[in-house]
Enzyme design. Structure first.
Site, mmCIF file in Angstrom:
data_model
loop_
_atom_site.group_PDB
_atom_site.id
_atom_site.type_symbol
_atom_site.label_atom_id
_atom_site.label_comp_id
_atom_site.label_asym_id
_atom_site.label_seq_id
_atom_site.Cartn_x
_atom_site.Cartn_y
_atom_site.Cartn_z
ATOM 1 N N GLY A 72 0.702 -1.217 -0.164
ATOM 2 C CA GLY A 72 0.055 -0.074 -0.150
ATOM 3 C C GLY A 72 0.937 1.318 0.038
ATOM 4 O O GLY A 72 0.528 2.358 -0.614
ATOM 5 N N GLN A 119 -7.822 0.312 3.922
ATOM 6 C CA GLN A 119 -8.313 -0.269 4.815
ATOM 7 C C GLN A 119 -9.913 -0.399 4.566
ATOM 8 O O GLN A 119 -10.597 -1.408 5.184
ATOM 9 C CB GLN A 119 -8.502 0.797 6.079
ATOM 10 C CG GLN A 119 -7.434 0.702 6.940
ATOM 11 C CD GLN A 119 -6.877 -0.554 7.733
ATOM 12 O OE1 GLN A 119 -7.473 -1.384 7.872
ATOM 13 N NE2 GLN A 119 -5.630 -0.779 7.890
ATOM 14 N N GLY A 157 -2.416 -6.320 -0.066
ATOM 15 C CA GLY A 157 -3.056 -7.426 -0.161
ATOM 16 C C GLY A 157 -3.000 -8.087 1.511
ATOM 17 O O GLY A 157 -3.990 -8.579 1.653
ATOM 18 N N CYS A 179 4.757 4.272 19.173
ATOM 19 C CA CYS A 179 6.190 4.529 19.618
ATOM 20 C C CYS A 179 7.058 5.152 18.742
ATOM 21 O O CYS A 179 7.341 4.510 17.799
ATOM 22 C CB CYS A 179 6.651 3.251 20.197
ATOM 23 S SG CYS A 179 7.926 3.451 21.276
HETATM 24 N N1 PLP Z 1 -2.834 3.254 4.104
HETATM 25 C C1 PLP Z 1 -3.438 2.664 5.096
HETATM 26 C C2 PLP Z 1 -4.646 3.337 5.525
HETATM 27 C C3 PLP Z 1 -2.963 1.654 6.093
HETATM 28 O O1 PLP Z 1 -3.639 1.134 7.007
HETATM 29 C C4 PLP Z 1 -1.961 1.248 5.763
HETATM 30 C C5 PLP Z 1 -1.236 0.014 6.535
HETATM 31 O O2 PLP Z 1 -1.319 0.007 7.643
HETATM 32 C C6 PLP Z 1 -1.086 1.562 4.448
HETATM 33 C C7 PLP Z 1 -1.546 2.659 3.778
HETATM 34 C C8 PLP Z 1 0.163 0.871 4.281
HETATM 35 O O3 PLP Z 1 0.097 -0.408 3.577
HETATM 36 P P1 PLP Z 1 1.463 -1.493 3.438
HETATM 37 O O4 PLP Z 1 1.594 -1.826 4.847
HETATM 38 O O5 PLP Z 1 0.705 -2.364 2.573
HETATM 39 O O6 PLP Z 1 2.332 -0.712 2.914
#
Ligand code: PLP
Length: 388
Positions: A73, A182, A203, A328
Site C-alpha cells: 500500500g 483499509q 494485500g 512509539c
Molecule cells: N494506508 C493505510 C490506510 C493503512 O492502514 C496502511 C497500513 O497500515 C497502509 C496504507 C500501508 O500499507 P502497506 O502496509 O501495505 O504498506
C-alpha cells in the site's frame, strides 16, 4: 494450549487458506518469468493476467490494464502521488485530510518540502471531514489540485464521503487519489460509482500476504513511474513480477468479492457485541466516532485515565492481540495524530485501544475478551493513584 485471540485485523490479516493454495504452485512448479517467451513464461504471464482481471473486477475497473501491481500500500500511495506530480507540468497544489496514514502524509510532506503547497483539511470532533474548509480550499486554489483522501481511516474505521470529495475535485479540474487500503474487503469499492483517478489497495489487509498491493489508475490518467527498469506493468513499474504474491492478491480479491456482505454483517455483529460489553463494563469508556459511518470491523475505544500500553500488555499476557491509539516513535509514546486531530482529550487518547475483528473472529473470541478485560481494568485501577 494457550489461546490466541487476534483482534488487530487493521494491522494485518492472516493469509486465507484458499490464497495459500492458489499461491503454492507458483513457488514450487510454475516459477517461470512472465516476460519469457517460452511455455513456462506464458504460464506465469497467464496467471498474472488472471489476477489482474480479478483485482480489476474487485474495484469495478472496466479494463484490467488499469491495475498496476506494487509491493505494498505504501508503494501504491507513493506512486500515485509522486508519479502524478512528475507526469503533469505546471503548478500543482496538494490537498489531503489531516488524518491520512503516514504512507500518504510522508510522501505529501516530501513533495511540500520540494516546494509544492500542501493543505490539510481538518476533521470534526466526530471524525468526519470539515467539508466547508475542503470546499473553500478547492474554490480558492489557482493551481491544479492533487487530492488524496482515504476511503476509511485505519485507526477509527470512520468512512469518508469519497464520492462527494472526488466529484468536487474532478469538477474543479483536479486529480483525485484515494487510499482504500483499509476499506478494501470491508466495504464495496466501485470506481464506476466514485470518480477516483487513482486508488490504492494492499494485500495484507485483505487475507493475502504482506508485500503485495495494487494501484488502480483510471484510463487516460497521466502517471510517471518511480521504479525505472524493464517494461513490466506497461512501463509504469519496472521489476520482474512477484508472481506467487500477485496470484495470491487476485485470489484474495475473488474471495472478498464473494464474501464481502456476509463478512461485513458478521463482523459488525461481533464488533457491536464487543462495544456493548465494554461500555457496560467501564464507565469511562468512549467509542471513537460512535455515531459516524464506520467500517464494520473496527472499534477504537478510549478507556479514560487508563494507559493504553498497559491495557495492551496485559491483554497480550492473556493471548489477546489489539493495538493502541498511540505510536512509539524514537522511544517515546506519541499520541495518535488521528485522535489528536479529532480534538479528543489527552486523558482519553492515552487510553485508546483499537479492536479490529476479521473473517475468522468468533463469538467465543469476543466473549473471551469480555471475560478477561474486567480483571485487567480493575488491576490497573488499583495500581493508579487516580483511582485510589
Ligand atoms: N494506508 C493505510 C490506510 C493503512 O492502514 C496502511 C497500513 O497500515 C497502509 C496504507 C500501508 O500499507 P502497506 O502496509 O501495505 O504498506
Amino acid at each position: 494450549m494457550s489461546r490466541t485471540v487476534y483482534l488487530d485485523h487493521n494491522a494485518t490479516t492472516p493469509i486465507a487458506p484458499e490464497v495459500i493454495d492458489a499461491m503454492q504452485p507458483f513457488f514450487s512448479d510454475h516459477w517461470g518469468n512472465p516476460s519469457s517467451l517460452y511455455g513456462m513464461g506464458n504460464q506465469a504471464k497467464r496467471a498474472v493476467d488472471q489476477a489482474r482481471r480479478s483485482v480489476a473486477a474487485f474495484v469495478g475497473a472496466s479494463d484490467p490494464s488499469e491495475i498496476i501491481f506494487t509491493s505494498s500500500g505504501t508503494e501504491g500511495n507513493n506512486l500515485a502521488l509522486r508519479g502524478t506530480v512528475k507526469a503533469l507540468p505546471g503548478p500543482m497544489r496538494l490537498l489531503s485530510s489531516s488524518v491520512e496514514h503516514s504512507a500518504v502524509l510522508e510522501p505529501l510532506g516530501a513533495l511540500a518540502e520540494e516546494g509544492l503547497r500542501w493543505d490539510q483539511v481538518p476533521v470534526h470532533p466526530a471524525g468526519t471531514i470539515n467539508s466547508t474548509v475542503f470546499e473553500e480550499i478547492l474554490a480558492e486554489a489557482e493551481e491544479r489540485v492533487l487530492a488524496s483522501f482515504m476511503w476509511a481511516n485505519n485507526e477509527t474505521g470512520i468512512v469518508f464521503p469519497v464520492r462527494m470529495l472526488a466529484e468536487a475535485v474532478k469538477e474543479a479540474g483536479g486529480i483525485f487519489h484515494s487510499d482504500a487500503v483499509q476499506a478494501a474487503g470491508k466495504l464495496q469499492i466501485d470506481v464506476q460509482q466514485v470518480p477516483v483517478d487513482l486508488l490504492t489497495i494492499s494485500g495484507h489487509k485483505l487475507y493475502a500476504p504482506k508485500g503485495i498491493g495494487a494501484l488502480y489508475v483510471r484510463r487516460g490518467t497521466r502517471l510517471d513511474s518511480l521504479m525505472k527498469g524493464g517494461h513490466q506493468e506497461r512501463g509504469r513499474r519496472g521489476g520482474t513480477e512477484n508472481v506467487p504474491f500477485i496470484v495470491g492478491l487476485g485470489k484474495a480479491c475473488e474471495l472478498a468479492m464473494k464474501q464481502l456482505e456476509e463478512d461485513a454483517l458478521r463482523e459488525a455483529r461481533l464488533r457491536d457485541r464487543l462495544e456493548q460489553g465494554i461500555l457496560a463494563m467501564y464507565d469511562g469508556a468512549v467509542v471513537v466516532g460512535e455515531h459516524a459511518e464506520r467500517l464494520p470491523n473496527t472499534s477504537n475505544i478510549c478507556f479514560r485515565h487508563m494507559e493504553g500500553e498497559a491495557v495492551l500488555m496485559m491483554l497480550d499476557d492473556q493471548g489477546i492481540c489489539v493495538s493502541t491509539g498511540a505510536a512509539c516513535e524514537s522511544g517515546s509514546i506519541e499520541p495518535s495524530h488521528v485522535l489528536k486531530a479529532m480534538h479528543i482529550e489527552t486523558a482519553l487518547i492515552n487510553g485508546a485501544i483499537r479492536f479490529s475483528v476479521g473473517r475468522y473472529t468468533t463469538e467465543q473470541d469476543i466473549e473471551f475478551l469480555l471475560e478477561k478485560l474486567p480483571a485487567i481494568l480493575n488491576r490497573l485501577k488499583a495500581l493508579s493513584p487516580r483511582f485510589n
